[in-house]
Scaffold this motif. Structure first.
Motif, mmCIF file in Angstrom:
data_model
loop_
_atom_site.group_PDB
_atom_site.id
_atom_site.type_symbol
_atom_site.label_atom_id
_atom_site.label_comp_id
_atom_site.label_asym_id
_atom_site.label_seq_id
_atom_site.Cartn_x
_atom_site.Cartn_y
_atom_site.Cartn_z
ATOM 1 N N CYS A 222 -12.637 -22.817 8.472
ATOM 2 C CA CYS A 222 -12.659 -22.532 9.912
ATOM 3 C C CYS A 222 -12.733 -21.028 10.183
ATOM 4 O O CYS A 222 -13.559 -20.566 10.977
ATOM 5 C CB CYS A 222 -11.409 -23.088 10.594
ATOM 6 N N HIS A 223 -11.841 -20.266 9.565
ATOM 7 C CA HIS A 223 -11.745 -18.838 9.902
ATOM 8 C C HIS A 223 -12.786 -17.982 9.180
ATOM 9 O O HIS A 223 -12.919 -16.799 9.492
ATOM 10 C CB HIS A 223 -10.342 -18.320 9.579
ATOM 11 N N PRO B 265 -12.000 -20.741 16.082
ATOM 12 C CA PRO B 265 -10.855 -20.216 15.334
ATOM 13 C C PRO B 265 -10.724 -18.711 15.575
ATOM 14 O O PRO B 265 -11.730 -18.022 15.706
ATOM 15 C CB PRO B 265 -11.217 -20.487 13.874
ATOM 16 N N SER B 266 -9.506 -18.229 15.627
ATOM 17 C CA SER B 266 -9.270 -16.814 15.897
ATOM 18 C C SER B 266 -9.879 -15.924 14.812
ATOM 19 O O SER B 266 -9.962 -16.322 13.655
ATOM 20 C CB SER B 266 -7.769 -16.526 15.935
ATOM 21 N N ILE C 213 0.924 -20.223 11.650
ATOM 22 C CA ILE C 213 0.475 -20.966 10.471
ATOM 23 C C ILE C 213 1.377 -22.177 10.230
ATOM 24 O O ILE C 213 0.915 -23.291 10.023
ATOM 25 C CB ILE C 213 0.461 -20.070 9.214
ATOM 26 N N PRO D 127 -4.501 -27.318 11.634
ATOM 27 C CA PRO D 127 -3.482 -28.149 10.981
ATOM 28 C C PRO D 127 -2.116 -27.454 10.980
ATOM 29 O O PRO D 127 -2.040 -26.237 11.012
ATOM 30 C CB PRO D 127 -4.002 -28.279 9.550
ATOM 31 N N LEU E 107 0.476 -16.012 1.950
ATOM 32 C CA LEU E 107 -0.629 -16.193 2.895
ATOM 33 C C LEU E 107 -0.552 -15.155 4.007
ATOM 34 O O LEU E 107 -1.549 -14.524 4.360
ATOM 35 C CB LEU E 107 -0.541 -17.577 3.530
#
Ligand code: HEC
Length: 141
Positions: A50-51, A69-70, A92, A108, A131
């Motif tokens: 997505c990102h 997505p950002s 997140i 998610p 992350l």
């Protein structure tokens, strides 16, 4: 002793571009546990669809989402130059206090996904920590 697996949190790793259709659809596959010590490896496995690999929001699955997505490289810039560690972590993990309203997200809930991979809380914390650090490392000035 098995922890409840969360089949509904099956992840969106890749976009399936069905032939003859204009709109890509997202193929959901169960998450593979990738190296919890490498933020970059986790980002590539769990987030880049997505990102985007570069974090700028242009991953292959982005077109199938209602909301784009950002861009994850400008989180510090958007926050007056300071990387918003806690807000990013909450976004997140899917916890209240994240930068986006709970319940209205297409992303998610990674906290649940990571917890479903192991009964060991410290590994889940390590995943989140690495992350978040990785996302911090890709900030533009
Ligand atoms: C299915 C697509 C998808 C995946 C996979 C995904 N995200 Fe997202 N993410 C989004 C969308 C869409 C938003 C925009 C907010 C929303 O949910 O409405 C977002 C928002 C965010 C935000 C909040 C940024 C802001 O603007 O404040 C962060 C941080 C984030 N994602 C990090 C991640 C990380 C790290 C991963 C991998 C563990 C990930 N995302 C995986 C779709 C995704």
């Amino acid at each position: 002793m098995y922890r409840t697996i969360l089949p509904l949190f099956a992840l969106l790793f890749g976009a399936l571009f069905a032939y003859g259709q204009d709109k890509p659809s997202i193929k959901q596959v169960p998450p593979k546990a990738s190296d919890p010590t490498s933020g970059m490896a986790m980002f590539n496995s769990y987030c880049s669809a997505c990102h985007g690999k570069d974090g700028k929001g242009g991953g292959p699955a982005a077109a199938a989402l209602k909301k784009g997505p950002s861009d994850l490289t400008i989180l510090a810039r958007r926050n007056g130059g300071k990387f918003p560690t806690l807000a990013v972590q909450n976004a997140i993990a899917g916890e209240a206090g994240g930068t986006v309203a709970h319940g209205s997200k297409e992303m998610p809930v990674w906290g649940d996904v990571f917890r479903s991979m192991t009964a060991n809380d410290s590994i889940t914390k390590m995943r989140m920590h690495n992350l978040v650090k990785y996302v911090e490392s890709i900030q533009v000035k």
